[in-house]
Enzyme design. Structure first.
Site, mmCIF file in Angstrom:
data_model
loop_
_atom_site.group_PDB
_atom_site.id
_atom_site.type_symbol
_atom_site.label_atom_id
_atom_site.label_comp_id
_atom_site.label_asym_id
_atom_site.label_seq_id
_atom_site.Cartn_x
_atom_site.Cartn_y
_atom_site.Cartn_z
ATOM 1 N N GLU A 98 45.800 44.297 27.505
ATOM 2 C CA GLU A 98 44.362 44.090 27.635
ATOM 3 C C GLU A 98 43.988 43.672 29.050
ATOM 4 O O GLU A 98 42.947 43.070 29.280
ATOM 5 C CB GLU A 98 43.883 43.030 26.632
ATOM 6 C CG GLU A 98 44.316 41.606 26.920
ATOM 7 C CD GLU A 98 45.681 41.238 26.345
ATOM 8 O OE1 GLU A 98 45.923 40.035 26.136
ATOM 9 O OE2 GLU A 98 46.509 42.137 26.117
ATOM 10 N N ASP A 155 40.695 40.314 32.080
ATOM 11 C CA ASP A 155 41.442 40.160 30.830
ATOM 12 C C ASP A 155 40.440 40.018 29.683
ATOM 13 O O ASP A 155 39.458 39.277 29.797
ATOM 14 C CB ASP A 155 42.339 38.921 30.897
ATOM 15 C CG ASP A 155 43.315 38.859 29.737
ATOM 16 O OD1 ASP A 155 44.410 39.415 29.866
ATOM 17 O OD2 ASP A 155 42.954 38.261 28.703
ATOM 18 N N ILE A 156 40.668 40.751 28.595
ATOM 19 C CA ILE A 156 39.793 40.653 27.428
ATOM 20 C C ILE A 156 40.073 39.335 26.715
ATOM 21 O O ILE A 156 41.223 39.019 26.401
ATOM 22 C CB ILE A 156 40.026 41.834 26.469
ATOM 23 C CG1 ILE A 156 39.746 43.157 27.189
ATOM 24 C CG2 ILE A 156 39.146 41.706 25.232
ATOM 25 C CD1 ILE A 156 40.052 44.376 26.346
#
Length: 381
Positions: free
Chosen positions: A294, A251-252
């Protein structure tokens, strides 16, 4: 009747031209069209004895007959992202034309011309097959292309060896009565149609595979989407029974703030750049997908959790050092990762769910870090 093969070959040329006109990105189809057009023209020139002067007819046939397999091979190579060097093309083309010209004007020998032309055409096809030998490990369509090229080239060589002895040295009229000529006409008709139909099937299969790839891919990043991930991992699970698989959730960090600061265009740059880094670090057999805004999932083949942790840590540091086009010089992106082992009999999304829980633990611990089930966390039930 003798022009029926020419007409059939011309129809295939028109077919490939029409398919190319529908989608001009597939330039190899234009080369297929040129291959069938030139071989059709060559048969007309030879059958009709036009031009009537045997010397001029010899040169015209040499030009057309040698160009046809070069177009075909270049098209097949282009379809696979390869090409034949122009110097090699010129060598084949110039060599065949020069030999046939020499053995008419300098030392007139029809038999030598027949051997040189047919061995030359076969050599072009076999050299193309050699350049595509890696396709023996490809999908069924790729393997089919390889064997078609190999078989066609071997036919030119084998047929000439078996029947070339019936070709007279000088008598052109007797040539058209020879066993070589009879078998050459038969081969031209049967193999020409077979090759044309096979290439049409390949063109259709390519369209279907392209549509399937488009359906299973994320247009923003080029990675798999959820559907593509499901399909590809099912095949991987079936092949890798008993071998360790690690599921990585990524996950960003603070992606919403990136969109807020730089707009969705900036967010898109980050997503596509991150996807390129992920793809560059994948090993053969690994799988990567974008499963949400994301969110990414990576499936690491033959990787126990300990090994997966080292691989993901390398990826995490690589991402942190990426600089993005159009962004401030000090702009950096970090990611958090969670790793879980795929248990025997467990479904993909159950394993991803456990990897997500490990990922959230990494975020709660401060982000920009990798947590793995069994290492930082005893389990992620």
């Amino acid at each position: 009747m003798k022009f029926i093969p020419s007409v059939l070959l011309l129809l295939f040329a028109a077919t490939f031209l029409c398919i190319w006109l529908l989608d001009r990105r597939n330039r190899h189809l234009l080369l297929f069209a040129l291959a069938f057009l030139t071989i059709s023209a060559a048969t007309v020139v030879q059958f009709a004895l036009w031009p009537a002067d045997v010397g001029y007819n010899t040169i015209a046939c040499a030009v057309l007959y040698s160009a046809a397999p070069l177009f075909l091979v270049q098209g097949v190579l282009m379809r696979s992202g390869k090409s034949m060097a122009r110097a090699e093309q010129a060598l084949w083309f110039g060599g065949i034309v020069a030999i046939l010209t020499f053995f008419y004007y300098v030392h007139n020998d029809l038999a030598v011309r027949v051997y040189a032309l047919n061995f030359g055409m076969g050599g072009i096809l076999l050299s193309g097959a050699w350049k595509l030998r890696h396709l023996v490990l490809g999908n069924v369509v790729d393997r089919g292309m390889l064997w078609l090229l190999l078989g066609l080239g071997a036919t030119f060589v084998g047929r000439t060896l078996l029947t070339g002895g019936t070709v007279p040295s000088r008598d052109v009229d007797a040539f058209f009565q020879s066993a070589f000529w009879v078998w050459a006409q038969f081969a031209m008709s049967v193999l020409g149609v077979a090759m044309g139909l096979a290439l049409v099937v390949v063109a259709c299969a390519d369209v279907i595979l392209a549509l399937k790839a488009e359906r299973d891919s994320d247009p923003m990043t080029g990675l798999l989407n959820r559907r593509g991930l499901q399909g590809k991992t099912q095949r991987l699970f079936a092949k890798g029974v008993g071998k360790p698989l690690s599921i990585v959730a990524c996950d960003i960090d603070r992606f919403k703030s990136i969109n807020d600061s730089f707009g969705h265009a900036g967010g898109d740059v980050v997503l596509s750049s991150l996807a390129r880094v992920i793809k560059s670090k994948l090993r053969a057999g690994d799988i990567a997908a974008r499963t949400g805004g994301e969110e990414f999932v990576i499936v690491l083949k033959d990787a126990p959790v300990d090994d997966a942790f080292g691989l993901v840590e390398t990826l995490r540091r690589e991402i942190a050092n990426v600089r993005f086009a159009g962004m401030p010089g000090d702009f950096a992106v970090t990611c958090s990762f969670g790793i879980a082992k795929l248990h025997a009999g467990e479904g993909l999304w159950d394993a991803i769910g456990r990897a997500d829980k490990v990922l959230y633990a990494a975020k709660r611990a401060g982000r920009n870090r990798t947590f793995a089930e069994g290492l930082q966390l005893p389990h992620a039930a």
